[in-house]
Design an enzyme around this catalytic site. Sequence first.
Site, PDB file in Angstrom:
ATOM      1  N   THR A 154      -8.213  37.375 -58.892  1.00  0.00           N
ATOM      2  CA  THR A 154      -8.716  37.869 -57.602  1.00  0.00           C
ATOM      3  C   THR A 154      -9.486  36.687 -57.013  1.00  0.00           C
ATOM      4  OG1 THR A 154     -10.793  38.679 -58.525  1.00  0.00           O
ATOM      5  CG2 THR A 154      -8.981  40.268 -58.421  1.00  0.00           C
ATOM      6  N   HIS A 155      -9.456  36.540 -55.710  1.00  0.00           N
ATOM      7  CA  HIS A 155     -10.090  35.392 -55.034  1.00  0.00           C
ATOM      8  C   HIS A 155      -9.603  34.062 -55.594  1.00  0.00           C
ATOM      9  CE1 HIS A 155     -13.048  38.426 -53.648  1.00  0.00           C
ATOM     10  NE2 HIS A 155     -13.015  38.844 -54.899  1.00  0.00           N
ATOM     11  N   SER A 276      11.814  13.094 -53.922  1.00  0.00           N
ATOM     12  CA  SER A 276      11.158  12.371 -52.834  1.00  0.00           C
ATOM     13  C   SER A 276      11.881  11.043 -52.628  1.00  0.00           C
ATOM     14  CB  SER A 276       9.702  12.118 -53.199  1.00  0.00           C
ATOM     15  OG  SER A 276       9.196  11.028 -52.461  1.00  0.00           O
ATOM     16  N   LYS A 282       8.724  12.685 -58.323  1.00  0.00           N
ATOM     17  CA  LYS A 282       8.562  13.989 -57.689  1.00  0.00           C
ATOM     18  C   LYS A 282       9.738  14.927 -57.863  1.00  0.00           C
ATOM     19  CE  LYS A 282       5.810  14.499 -54.356  1.00  0.00           C
ATOM     20  NZ  LYS A 282       4.650  15.215 -53.971  1.00  0.00           N
ATOM     21  N   GLU A 289       9.117  26.537 -50.414  1.00  0.00           N
ATOM     22  CA  GLU A 289       8.351  26.169 -49.204  1.00  0.00           C
ATOM     23  C   GLU A 289       9.108  26.568 -47.934  1.00  0.00           C
ATOM     24  OE1 GLU A 289       7.467  21.994 -49.589  1.00  0.00           O
ATOM     25  OE2 GLU A 289       6.227  22.329 -51.358  1.00  0.00           O
TER      26      GLU A 289
END
Length: 457
Positions: A154-155, A276, A282, A289
Amino acid sequence: MKLWGGRFTKEENQLVHEFNESLSFDRRLYRQDIEGSIAHVTMLAKQGIVTEEDRDAIIGGLKGILADIENGTLKFTKEHEDIHSFVEANLTERIGEPGKRLHTGRSRNDQVALDMKMYCREQAEEIAGLVKELEQVLLTTMEENLETYMPGFTHMQKAQPVTLAHHVGAYFEMFERDRSRLQDIVKRMNYCPLGAGALAGTTYPLDRGYTAELLGFSGPTLNSMDSVADRDYVIELLSALSTIAMHLSRFSEEIIIWNSNEYQFVEIDDAYSTGSSIMPQKKNPDIAELVRGKTGRVYGALVAILTTMKGIPLAYNKDMQEDKELTFDAIDTVKNCLKLFAGMMSTMSFRKDVMEQSARHGFTNATDAADYLVNHGVPFRDAHGIVGQLVLYCIDKGIALDDMTLAEFRAISPVFQEDVYEAISMKTCVEKRMTLGAPGPEVMRKVIEECRRRLDS
Ligand code: ARG
């Protein structure tokens, strides 16, 4: 070639034609348009409004057009204004005189409402199928991970231990609601506008119930003005798609976090990652996304059509032609997102050891330590305070609660006994959460059974 040339003396300006035309995008509705026309002329003949010979010639011509569009021999040419004009002009070119009788008792206003409704209905069902396929993938992940421990947050702070089955199960519930929402809106949109004419019905003795039945609707709509002016079904579909996109986006966000170097809870398969151009090390979660990113354009479609519709007086106005491109785009986008997301999920590997390690740290068993004290007679508020002290002590020493010696426990509260270790172990923490909907494997197993039943029914 215009359907409405009779009243006009001047040629249309080229820019006006391009601004006004919709064939470049509503060509997608060719099948619905032809099916609607076949039903319409079948009804016209049944009512004695056209002859059976004309009906047969028209149906033959329409079927020929359908086949030729699908086999690529009939191309959509620019001079036609929209799919309705295109089909009708082609029909008359093919079969002559009878082709000109097809539009009896009909307007493009009820025709376009019908086409768009049939398209939305079909797409809603197809998308519900894709949601279901994603749910199958999620359910398999759930079945395989009943005892894969991970922190629940949570948070964005570690809170209590859960399992991967439980976390994924939360998304299963969301997609179940999405699927039922799609089924629900199909029920509401499933009334046939054909026969509404331009706005005020027609003087021909149409049998609207019959065309509705031929086209698989629950019945005809009951107000001809509403029939041509209503785009609620587009709005409801886009709203359901926006909610699906929102759910996919939240899940994508979690996958991106889980896939990060810091978390390493999951590894996205190479087939669903990209590299990348500059940094050789990468491996990026581009698909997640993009799914997250495309949510914006789906919401955009919903807001655009809501805004377009808000100022339109009854009945049909050309503004409503704007419902198409954005709806088509949102449909295509959500379908692609669902397929790609399901593929990414089914090929992703879960690093169960990392997840479990993460759940061990961050005091996710602090609530259970407090519950232990409560079970030994300490009031909950006092227990909360005592465990707070334990946590402070551990932070100071850089250890977890489980790493404390019994002497250290007892120095803070003498209520602690040897059995505290068992009580705050990860396994106990999860297994003891047995209320319906909680992560305890025993109850999760029952929930999974229920999920399976819902998918199969
Ligand atoms: N292309 C139009 C649309 O999509 C078809 C309806 C045209 N009706 C009219 N009265 N101009 O809305």
